[in-house]
Scaffold this active site. Structure first.
Site, short mmCIF file in Angstrom:
data_model
loop_
_atom_site.label_atom_id
_atom_site.label_comp_id
_atom_site.label_asym_id
_atom_site.label_seq_id
_atom_site.Cartn_x
_atom_site.Cartn_y
_atom_site.Cartn_z
N ASN A 1 13.27 -12.13 -14.04
CA ASN A 1 14.41 -12.50 -13.20
C ASN A 1 13.95 -13.07 -11.85
O ASN A 1 14.76 -13.25 -10.94
CB ASN A 1 15.33 -11.29 -12.97
N HIS B 1 11.74 -11.64 -9.77
CA HIS B 1 11.34 -10.67 -8.75
C HIS B 1 9.84 -10.69 -8.49
O HIS B 1 9.05 -11.04 -9.36
CB HIS B 1 11.85 -9.26 -9.07
C1 F6R Z 1 4.37 -4.68 -10.60
C2 F6R Z 1 5.32 -5.60 -9.99
C3 F6R Z 1 6.25 -6.44 -10.80
C4 F6R Z 1 5.57 -7.10 -12.01
C5 F6R Z 1 6.57 -7.94 -12.80
C6 F6R Z 1 5.94 -8.55 -14.03
O1 F6R Z 1 3.60 -4.02 -9.62
O2 F6R Z 1 5.37 -5.64 -8.81
O3 F6R Z 1 6.78 -7.44 -9.98
O4 F6R Z 1 4.52 -7.90 -11.57
O5 F6R Z 1 7.65 -7.14 -13.17
O6 F6R Z 1 5.61 -7.52 -14.92
P1 F6R Z 1 4.77 -7.82 -16.23
O7 F6R Z 1 3.42 -8.23 -15.77
O8 F6R Z 1 4.72 -6.51 -16.96
O9 F6R Z 1 5.48 -8.91 -16.96
#
Ligand code: F6R
Length: 244
Positions: free
Chosen positions: A136, A138
């Site tokens: 999304n 973030h």
């Molecule tokens: C984790 C964090 C999140 C992840 C994001 C992607 O510390 O801050 O912003 O980087 O949710 O997560 P993955 O890598 O599991 O797709």
């Protein structure tokens, strides 16, 4: 933004690890900002490999992680404290007192966010910050909102994040509904930022983040305003990018 597209996940992880390794080699003491999730697992594997080859010394390294779930103790297997221990900290010679992860279990009277901001301030500056990207948009756990968050604090996770992260838990109900996360303002104060993105599922949002409007509805888009950002993506995530 500088954008590097690598052939696959392994190449992406290696390139990112080399950037952090250079930072560690060049400075006797340095402060790194770190992320969790699926994306950086290969990156940590590379750093541990370099350490085992005798090429990296973590004794002068301090780290600050982006976030932690509210309510999970450091011993909980899905906590980000636990993740970091498993992926990096227990494999290298980092000093335990130099490791910082926001506290997800402080009682309500203590402001975990303010404590963390103060710890970052006293460490000086985060020289290089690793980020992953949520589906999304973030970064950290800064979810799409009306305004960018300024400092570290508690964040209510959106349904899409709970849905995306339920793969790590036994069932959806077990996924915490809140997290403590560095704010967008905190992240933007890092000297250099490395955004790692892989896989088809992130291709559309990566285009929005790097080429779309800068808006708190796509929190990662703020990175367009940072003077020193390197995006490292694999070919699948970079599919829609122009001007690379
Ligand atoms: C984790 C964090 C999140 C992840 C994001 C992607 O510390 O801050 O912003 O980087 O949710 O997560 P993955 O890598 O599991 O797709």
């Amino acid at each position: 933004m500088k954008i590097i597209i690598e052939k696959n996940y392994e190449e992406m992880s290696r390139t990112a690890a080399m950037l952090f390794a250079a930072e560690i080699m060049e400075h006797e003491t340095t402060t790194l900002g770190l992320a969790t999730g699926s994306t950086p697992i290969g990156f940590y594997r590379e750093l541990v490999k370099l350490y085992r080859q005798g090429k990296l010394d973590f004794s002068g390294v301090s780290t600050f992680n982006l976030d932690e779930y509210v309510g999970l103790s450091p011993e909980h297997e899905q906590s980000y404290h636990y993740f970091m221990k498993e992926q990096l900290f227990e494999h290298v010679n980092i000093r335990p007192e130099n490791i910082h992860v926001p506290e997800g279990t402080l009682d309500l009277k203590q402001d975990a966010g303010a404590i963390y901001e103060e710890q970052i301030r006293s460490a000086g500056k985060i020289r290089i910050q690793l980020l992953g990207l949520g589906e999304n948009g973030h970064i950290g756990f800064n979810e799409p909102a009306d305004e960018f968050t300024k400092t570290t604090g508690k964040i209510l996770l959106t349904n899409s994040t709970i849905e995306a992260n339920k793969r790590f838990f036994e069932c959806r109900e077990d996924v915490p509904k809140e997290a403590v996360s560095m704010g967008i303002g905190t992240i933007m104060r890092a000297e250099k930022i490395v955004l790692l993105v892989n896989g088809k599922k992130k291709a559309k949002i990566l285009k929005e983040v790097t080429e779309g409007a800068v808006t708190a509805r796509v929190p990662g888009s703020i990175l367009q305003f940072h003077p020193n950002v390197i995006v490292i993506a694999d070919e699948e995530a970079g599919e829609y990018l122009t001007g690379v």
